[in-house]
Scaffold this active site. Structure first.
Site, PDB file in Angstrom:
ATOM      1  NE  ARG A  62      -0.701   1.835   3.605  1.00 26.22           N
ATOM      2  CZ  ARG A  62       0.390   2.566   3.823  1.00 26.22           C
ATOM      3  NH1 ARG A  62       1.556   2.017   4.105  1.00 26.22           N
ATOM      4  NH2 ARG A  62       0.343   3.885   3.722  1.00 26.22           N
TER       5      ARG A  62
ATOM      6  NE  ARG B 250      -6.102   0.732  -2.424  1.00 24.89           N
ATOM      7  CZ  ARG B 250      -5.686   1.328  -1.305  1.00 24.89           C
ATOM      8  NH1 ARG B 250      -4.409   1.270  -0.951  1.00 24.89           N
ATOM      9  NH2 ARG B 250      -6.528   1.983  -0.526  1.00 24.89           N
TER      10      ARG B 250
ATOM     11  CD  GLN C 165      -4.125   2.634   6.391  1.00 19.82           C
ATOM     12  OE1 GLN C 165      -4.845   2.996   7.327  1.00 19.82           O
ATOM     13  NE2 GLN C 165      -4.604   2.412   5.187  1.00 19.82           N
TER      14      GLN C 165
ATOM     15  CG  ASP D 275      -3.354   8.072  -1.684  1.00 23.22           C
ATOM     16  OD1 ASP D 275      -3.287   8.593  -0.561  1.00 23.22           O
ATOM     17  OD2 ASP D 275      -2.981   6.915  -1.930  1.00 23.22           O
TER      18      ASP D 275
ATOM     19  CG  ASN E 231      -3.363  11.630   2.345  1.00 23.31           C
ATOM     20  OD1 ASN E 231      -2.721  10.768   1.758  1.00 23.31           O
ATOM     21  ND2 ASN E 231      -3.169  11.865   3.643  1.00 23.31           N
ATOM     22  CE  LYS E 232      -5.918   5.455   3.730  1.00 22.61           C
ATOM     23  NZ  LYS E 232      -6.792   4.575   2.900  1.00 22.61           N
TER      24      LYS E 232
HETATM   25  O1  MRU Z   1      -4.891   3.109   1.586  1.00 25.45           O
HETATM   26  P1  MRU Z   1      -3.433   3.387   1.709  1.00 25.45           P
HETATM   27  O2  MRU Z   1      -2.832   2.907   2.976  1.00 25.45           O
HETATM   28  O3  MRU Z   1      -2.667   2.935   0.494  1.00 25.45           O
HETATM   29  O4  MRU Z   1      -3.356   4.973   1.732  1.00 25.45           O
HETATM   30  C1  MRU Z   1      -2.113   5.606   1.814  1.00 25.45           C
HETATM   31  C2  MRU Z   1      -2.206   7.064   2.003  1.00 25.45           C
HETATM   32  O5  MRU Z   1      -3.268   7.629   2.010  1.00 25.45           O
HETATM   33  C3  MRU Z   1      -0.929   7.829   2.069  1.00 25.45           C
HETATM   34  O6  MRU Z   1      -1.099   8.976   2.833  1.00 25.45           O
HETATM   35  C4  MRU Z   1      -0.526   8.215   0.659  1.00 25.45           C
HETATM   36  O7  MRU Z   1      -0.398   7.088  -0.162  1.00 25.45           O
HETATM   37  C5  MRU Z   1       0.693   9.014   0.575  1.00 25.45           C
HETATM   38  S1  MRU Z   1       2.086   8.281   1.333  1.00 25.45           S
HETATM   39  C6  MRU Z   1       3.340   8.168   0.341  1.00 25.45           C
END
Ligand code: MRU
Length: 349
Positions: free
Chosen positions: A49, A86, A187, A228, A238-239
């Site tokens: 991820r 994804r 995470q 992202d 982002n997350k």
């Molecule tokens: O769902 P994930 O764990 O892949 O999400 C990751 C994130 O949202 C990170 O903040 C994002 O990828 C940037 S980190 C390099």
């Protein structure tokens, strides 16, 4: 293929291995990820991820496949399946597009391997550049709040937001990191704590809703997150939970920085409304699962809304820290990202 090693990915010349991030911090389990369908399953399940990492991992898996004799139509079909693994992190699509360009006009496994190796090496360099631009933004004594995991597990270098923190600490800046647990998949609680512990950086883990209390108490001087996908106007996906942090930071007058490589920028999305947001299974919210097993605390049929990402509007972003430099909110709103774009060098055919 060359021998590669990052925190979450290993190529030993024969196998491509991924660290199963769903098992951390309890166990360090390495799984085969060479076969594209195995890699797709790892990416979907978040065993692999983080926006930059999934792009690099997908590229390496296609190279592994070609090296083992897969024909052009099989490579192209695997690329299409990987691309769809994804939907939000544009790094994945960007890396696949580069690999497909390398298949044109015909498949040559050596060319594909060289392209995947270049994608790996570039990600390391992009992390270094972001760290170099971002570290001066942090000052001695800062409390820094971060969300999700943005370190060596999410990239193949030192990370995005966490890379900036690491670089500042290496330069002697003392700071304390507040780590949002990052529901529903934790995470922050599982991965960022693990990475900060390995680096010896002091931190405190908090549940997501606690950040505003710390801000109000004057214990957070900056917020640093990853991304992202970043739209042309500077809106940041982002997350999920990032937007709430940005709103709270804005309310308390705390600078909010998003740190990302250029591979996360999507000039094809005019604004955040055009960024596709992944929705994930309801069970992730009805309970929790990990190396400790699974717990469900909600009724089996509890209706759930589970977007994996949210969009923080550019107005709430103090600045974007990119490998190409730092752009303030004002510069972003004035079209700074489009101006910073430069064509990538395309391989001669
Ligand atoms: O769902 P994930 O764990 O892949 O999400 C990751 C994130 O949202 C990170 O903040 C994002 O990828 C940037 S980190 C390099």
């Amino acid at each position: 293929m060359k021998i590669f090693e990052s925190l979450g990915l290993r190529a030993d010349g024969r196998r491509l291995l991924v660290l199963d991030q769903t098992q951390l911090p309890g166990q360090e389990v390495w799984l085969d990820g060479g076969d594209p369908d195995a890699m797709i399953a790892h990416i979907r399940a978040l065993r692999v991820r983080g926006a930059p990492l999934i792009g690099v991992a997908a590229a390496l898996s296609l190279a592994w496949y070609a090296e083992r004799g897969a024909g052009e139509s099989d490579v192209r079909a695997a690329a299409a399946r990987l691309r769809a693994a994804r939907p939000t992190a544009v790094n994945l699509m960007g890396a696949i597009d580069r690999m497909l360009e390398a298949v044109t006009p015909r498949l040559d496994a050596d060319v594909l391997v060289a392209e995947a190796e270049a994608i790996f090496e570039e990600d390391v360099a992009l992390c270094e550049a972001m760290a170099g631009h971002g570290a001066p933004l942090l000052t001695d004594g800062d409390g820094v709040l971060t969300h999700c995991n943005t370190g060596g597990l999410a990239t193949v270098g030192i990370g995005t937001a966490l890379g900036v923190i690491r670089r500042a600490v290496e330069r002697g800046v003392r700071m304390h990191v507040y780590v949002d647990e990052t529901r529903p998949l934790l995470q922050g609680a599982r991965l960022t704590t693990w990475e900060l512990g390995r680096c010896g950086i002091p931190y405190t883990l908090i549940a997501d809703g606690m950040a505003p209390i710390l801000m109000r108490a004057g214990r957070v001087q900056r917020v640093l997150v990853g991304a992202d996908r970043i739209a042309r106007n500077g809106d940041v996906a982002n997350k999920v939970g990032t937007y709430a942090v940005a709103v709270a930071a804005h309310h308390h007058g705390i600078p909010f920085y998003a740190v990302a490589p250029w591979t996360t920028v999507d000039l094809g999305c005019r604004d955040g409304g055009e960024i596709p947001i992944e929705e994930r299974p309801g069970d992730e919210v009805r309970g929790v699962r990990g190396s400790f097993g699974a717990v469900q605390w909600s009724p089996d049929n509890a209706p759930v809304y589970n977007p994996a990402f949210d969009v923080t509007p550019v107005d709430l972003v103090t600045a974007l820290v990119l490998d190409r430099g730092v752009l303030t909110s004002q510069e972003l709103r004035a079209g700074g990202l489009a101006r910073l774009a430069k064509p990538r060098t395309v391989r001669a055919v």
